[in-house]
Design a protein around this motif. Structure first.
Motif, PDB file in Angstrom:
ATOM      1  N   ALA A   1       0.837  -1.214   0.000  1.00 30.05           N
ATOM      2  CA  ALA A   1       0.000   0.000   0.000  1.00 30.05           C
ATOM      3  C   ALA A   1       0.869   1.260   0.000  1.00 30.05           C
ATOM      4  N   LEU A   2       2.002   1.225   0.715  1.00 33.10           N
ATOM      5  CA  LEU A   2       2.905   2.387   0.708  1.00 33.10           C
ATOM      6  C   LEU A   2       3.482   2.608  -0.684  1.00 33.10           C
ATOM      7  N   ALA A   3       3.823   1.508  -1.360  1.00 39.05           N
ATOM      8  CA  ALA A   3       4.385   1.629  -2.709  1.00 39.05           C
ATOM      9  C   ALA A   3       3.375   2.303  -3.643  1.00 39.05           C
ATOM     10  N   LYS A   4       2.090   1.957  -3.467  1.00 36.75           N
ATOM     11  CA  LYS A   4       1.047   2.587  -4.299  1.00 36.75           C
ATOM     12  C   LYS A   4       0.965   4.089  -4.014  1.00 36.75           C
ATOM     13  N   GLN A   5       1.376   4.463  -2.790  1.00 36.44           N
ATOM     14  CA  GLN A   5       1.303   5.878  -2.412  1.00 36.44           C
ATOM     15  C   GLN A   5       2.627   6.606  -2.653  1.00 36.44           C
ATOM     16  N   GLY A   6       3.471   6.010  -3.509  1.00 34.43           N
ATOM     17  CA  GLY A   6       4.666   6.734  -3.932  1.00 34.43           C
ATOM     18  C   GLY A   6       5.939   6.446  -3.154  1.00 34.43           C
ATOM     19  N   TRP A   7       5.894   5.467  -2.233  1.00 31.12           N
ATOM     20  CA  TRP A   7       7.109   5.127  -1.478  1.00 31.12           C
ATOM     21  C   TRP A   7       7.886   4.035  -2.203  1.00 31.12           C
ATOM     22  N   LYS A   8       9.202   4.071  -2.039  1.00 33.33           N
ATOM     23  CA  LYS A   8      10.038   2.939  -2.454  1.00 33.33           C
ATOM     24  C   LYS A   8      10.168   2.072  -1.222  1.00 33.33           C
ATOM     25  N   VAL A   9       9.705   0.841  -1.310  1.00 33.88           N
ATOM     26  CA  VAL A   9       9.619   0.013  -0.108  1.00 33.88           C
ATOM     27  C   VAL A   9      10.510  -1.217  -0.220  1.00 33.88           C
ATOM     28  N   ASP A  10      11.441  -1.358   0.717  1.00 32.15           N
ATOM     29  CA  ASP A  10      12.265  -2.556   0.800  1.00 32.15           C
ATOM     30  C   ASP A  10      11.965  -3.250   2.114  1.00 32.15           C
ATOM     31  N   MET A  11      11.563  -4.526   2.026  1.00 33.25           N
ATOM     32  CA  MET A  11      11.191  -5.270   3.235  1.00 33.25           C
ATOM     33  C   MET A  11      12.295  -6.287   3.513  1.00 33.25           C
ATOM     34  N   PHE A  12      12.936  -6.160   4.652  1.00 27.02           N
ATOM     35  CA  PHE A  12      14.075  -7.019   4.967  1.00 27.02           C
ATOM     36  C   PHE A  12      13.671  -8.125   5.933  1.00 27.02           C
ATOM     37  N   THR A  13      14.099  -9.344   5.606  1.00 27.97           N
ATOM     38  CA  THR A  13      13.807 -10.473   6.477  1.00 27.97           C
ATOM     39  C   THR A  13      14.992 -11.432   6.478  1.00 27.97           C
ATOM     40  N   ARG A  14      14.928 -12.447   7.361  1.00 25.61           N
ATOM     41  CA  ARG A  14      16.032 -13.413   7.459  1.00 25.61           C
ATOM     42  C   ARG A  14      15.775 -14.590   6.518  1.00 25.61           C
ATOM     43  N   ARG A  15      16.788 -15.001   5.792  1.00 23.69           N
ATOM     44  CA  ARG A  15      16.647 -16.165   4.916  1.00 23.69           C
ATOM     45  C   ARG A  15      16.429 -17.408   5.788  1.00 23.69           C
ATOM     46  N   ALA A  16      15.372 -18.178   5.487  1.00 22.41           N
ATOM     47  CA  ALA A  16      15.073 -19.352   6.315  1.00 22.41           C
ATOM     48  C   ALA A  16      15.173 -20.654   5.527  1.00 22.41           C
ATOM     49  N   SER A  17      15.702 -20.586   4.281  1.00 21.88           N
ATOM     50  CA  SER A  17      15.937 -21.800   3.507  1.00 21.88           C
ATOM     51  C   SER A  17      16.851 -21.437   2.342  1.00 21.88           C
ATOM     52  N   SER A  18      17.715 -22.372   1.981  1.00 15.55           N
ATOM     53  CA  SER A  18      18.679 -22.059   0.906  1.00 15.55           C
ATOM     54  C   SER A  18      17.969 -21.948  -0.439  1.00 15.55           C
ATOM     55  N   GLU A  19      16.732 -22.483  -0.515  1.00 14.79           N
ATOM     56  CA  GLU A  19      16.005 -22.400  -1.792  1.00 14.79           C
ATOM     57  C   GLU A  19      15.307 -21.052  -2.012  1.00 14.79           C
ATOM     58  N   GLN A  20      15.238 -20.244  -0.967  1.00 17.55           N
ATOM     59  CA  GLN A  20      14.506 -18.979  -1.105  1.00 17.55           C
ATOM     60  C   GLN A  20      15.282 -17.970  -1.958  1.00 17.55           C
ATOM     61  N   ALA A  21      14.552 -17.270  -2.809  1.00 13.57           N
ATOM     62  CA  ALA A  21      15.176 -16.219  -3.622  1.00 13.57           C
ATOM     63  C   ALA A  21      15.657 -15.100  -2.696  1.00 13.57           C
ATOM     64  N   THR A  22      16.745 -14.443  -3.089  1.00 14.21           N
ATOM     65  CA  THR A  22      17.269 -13.351  -2.264  1.00 14.21           C
ATOM     66  C   THR A  22      16.362 -12.126  -2.366  1.00 14.21           C
ATOM     67  N   VAL A  23      15.866 -11.880  -3.567  1.00 15.59           N
ATOM     68  CA  VAL A  23      14.986 -10.719  -3.755  1.00 15.59           C
ATOM     69  C   VAL A  23      13.672 -11.184  -4.390  1.00 15.59           C
ATOM     70  N   VAL A  24      12.556 -10.780  -3.808  1.00 17.71           N
ATOM     71  CA  VAL A  24      11.249 -11.076  -4.407  1.00 17.71           C
ATOM     72  C   VAL A  24      10.580  -9.733  -4.703  1.00 17.71           C
ATOM     73  N   GLU A  25      10.254  -9.512  -5.975  1.00 26.67           N
ATOM     74  CA  GLU A  25       9.572  -8.258  -6.353  1.00 26.67           C
ATOM     75  C   GLU A  25       8.067  -8.507  -6.253  1.00 26.67           C
ATOM     76  N   HIS A  26       7.373  -7.728  -5.419  1.00 26.43           N
ATOM     77  CA  HIS A  26       5.924  -7.933  -5.263  1.00 26.43           C
ATOM     78  C   HIS A  26       5.135  -7.029  -6.187  1.00 26.43           C
ATOM     79  N   ALA A  27       5.626  -5.824  -6.359  1.00 29.92           N
ATOM     80  CA  ALA A  27       4.948  -4.824  -7.191  1.00 29.92           C
ATOM     81  C   ALA A  27       6.005  -3.780  -7.503  1.00 29.92           C
ATOM     82  N   GLU A  28       5.625  -2.829  -8.340  1.00 28.96           N
ATOM     83  CA  GLU A  28       6.594  -1.783  -8.640  1.00 28.96           C
ATOM     84  C   GLU A  28       6.975  -1.070  -7.333  1.00 28.96           C
ATOM     85  N   ASN A  29       8.265  -0.934  -7.108  1.00 31.81           N
ATOM     86  CA  ASN A  29       8.766  -0.260  -5.902  1.00 31.81           C
ATOM     87  C   ASN A  29       8.462  -0.976  -4.590  1.00 31.81           C
ATOM     88  N   CYS A  30       8.221  -2.260  -4.642  1.00 33.77           N
ATOM     89  CA  CYS A  30       7.969  -3.013  -3.413  1.00 33.77           C
ATOM     90  C   CYS A  30       8.604  -4.392  -3.517  1.00 33.77           C
TER      91      CYS A  30
END
Ligand code: UDP
Length: 432
Positions: free
Chosen positions: A40-69
């Motif tokens: 929702a913040l990205a829709k309102q013009g924010w560049k949003v980066d959500m940081f979390t801990r990797r919990a499996s070696s198969e997980q992608a490092t970056v997941v793009e959810h929407a433009e700027n999110c």
């Protein structure tokens, strides 16, 4: 004036990955909150980066959810599932990786919004190291949680210390309900800034399905009274109270009933064990013929379940906010909930549902019966519930309140942090 500000925000959620499947143990409201606020913040013009801990070696490092999110997974500790009570020891590594990411990407975040106490420590460190401003949402307060459980984990002392430090030092703490704010003041500290900004829900998604269509899709006939639960399998969610309440329903044997208990679980893990325990109570009480366990219900199918239900029950022992209650209400379904925490804020008794004392199966049975035995009143409650959520709890509304808060903070000069918990606390937690 606002255009001078770099609308770039890091949402930090060390253990609650916003990009993973919801409904499993430890994946619940926090994951939904971070993801929805981010989008929702990205829709309102924010560049949003959500940081979390990797919990499996198969997980992608970056997941793009929407433009700027996007979700960015940092390697801190083993690339495997670690229960949240054991994650804090990896927080210093998380800070290091965050700083490394900043260096490599050329981004320096002026503001971070941290989620849950482990991330709050990361935010306090970033403030100490580079003056990053911090907004924090607790999602759960140790001081409240430890009152309701018998085995207090080893980490509790550290957690309580960190929770107090962040309340006193962050620019702003976001309480999701007035009840949560009161708990912070009464049990944590009288110092620090607290704003109340609720959690939200997707009011287009929940509320998009009509009752008849939902019943048809799920193969439930119109006469059956459907009682619905969805959420994690955790003793604190009070599913046992619900099951015992339904077993006492005055309508049992007179009207067709259906109890649906939704939520994912993994065999042998704590959520799997809780599901087994609940199933055995269902069997013991002779309810298996009308009780179903559909497993994890994703947000594609959930609106159909909420719409098909006559009542949604949230029997938690404690709930800082309780997203399920507003999702059900947005779907036009009244809620019977425990008279605790954020549920006292979202559910208006007699208007959008009913409240009953936590763990009181007799009171829950009476409240459920009162609603399902009176379809006209049930529909009236459902309509009012829908209206309440649409006007007060949409993610877009929540995000615009957060956006105003971030902009306000970005416009203020950087303050020198008063006191922060030292990295030594984390180091000692690793060896504990
Ligand atoms: N959830 C889901 N599918 C499931 C179980 C839960 O999508 O099978 C979602 C639910 O819709 C809600 C969240 O998980 O958005 C649970 O949040 P809540 O605040 O009610 O509880 P928490 O898990 O944070 O304790």
């Amino acid at each position: 004036m606002k255009s001078a500000i770099q609308k770039h925000i890091a949402l930090i959620s060390v253990h609650g990955d916003p990009a993973i499947e919801i409904g499993k143990e430890e994946a619940g409201g926090q994951n939904v909150y971070v993801r929805q606020v981010g989008e929702a913040l990205a829709k309102q013009g924010w560049k949003v980066d959500m940081f979390t801990r990797r919990a499996s070696s198969e997980q992608a490092t970056v997941v793009e959810h929407a433009e700027n999110c996007r979700t960015i997974r940092l390697t801190a500790g083993p690339a495997e599932f670690v229960p949240r009570d054991n994650i804090f020891g990896y927080a210093p590594e998380f800070v290091e990786q965050f700083l490394k990411f900043q260096k490599q990407s050329g981004i320096q975040y002026q503001i971070v919004h941290t989620n849950y106490w482990i991330s709050s420590w990361v935010g306090m460190e970033l403030n100490k190291i580079q003056g990053t401003k911090q907004v924090h949402t607790y999602h759960s307060l140790g001081a409240v949680k430890y009152k309701s459980i018998s085995t207090i984990p080893l980490i509790s002392k550290t957690r309580l210390g960190v929770e107090k430090a962040v309340l006193e030092t962050a620019e702003t703490i976001v309480a999701t309900s007035p009840q949560e704010k009161e708990h912070m003041r009464a049990l944590v500290s009288s110092k620090g800034n607290i704003d109340i900004i609720p959690c939200g829900t997707d009011v287009e998604r929940f509320g998009s399905v009509e009752r008849e269509e939902a019943r048809q899709q799920l193969g439930i006939d119109p006469e059956t009274k459907v009682i619905f639960y969805v959420g994690r399998f955790d003793q604190r969610k009070g599913i046992e109270t619900l099951v015992r309440a339904v077993s006492q329903s005055q309508l049992r044997g007179k009207t067709p009933l259906k109890l649906i208990i939704g939520g994912g679980s993994r065999p042998g893990q704590s959520d799997g064990l809780e599901r087994d325990r609940i199933e055995s109570i269902v069997n013991e009480l002779g309810m298996s013929s009308f009780t179903s366990f559909p497993g994890n219900l994703d947000h594609e199918i959930l609106p159909t379940y909420y719409a098909a239900a006559d009542v949604c029950v949230v029997p938690s022992h404690y709930e800082p906010f309780g997203l399920v209650a507003i999702e059900a209400m947005a779907s036009g379904t009244p809620v019977v909930a425990s008279d605790v925490g954020g549920l006292q804020f979202t559910v208006v008794p007699g208007e959008t549902g009913l409240l009953a004392p936590a763990k009181d199966e007799v009171a829950f049975a009476a409240a459920i019966d009162q609603i399902i035995s009176n379809p006209t009143w049930r529909n009236k409650l459902g309509e009012a519930a829908k209206h309440r959520v649409r006007t007060k709890f949409s993610w877009d509304g929540v995000a615009s309140q957060l956006s105003d808060l971030y902009i306000d903070l970005l416009q203020q000069p950087v303050k020198v942090p008063a006191s922060v918990v030292s990295t030594k606390v984390a180091a000692s937690a690793v060896s504990a």
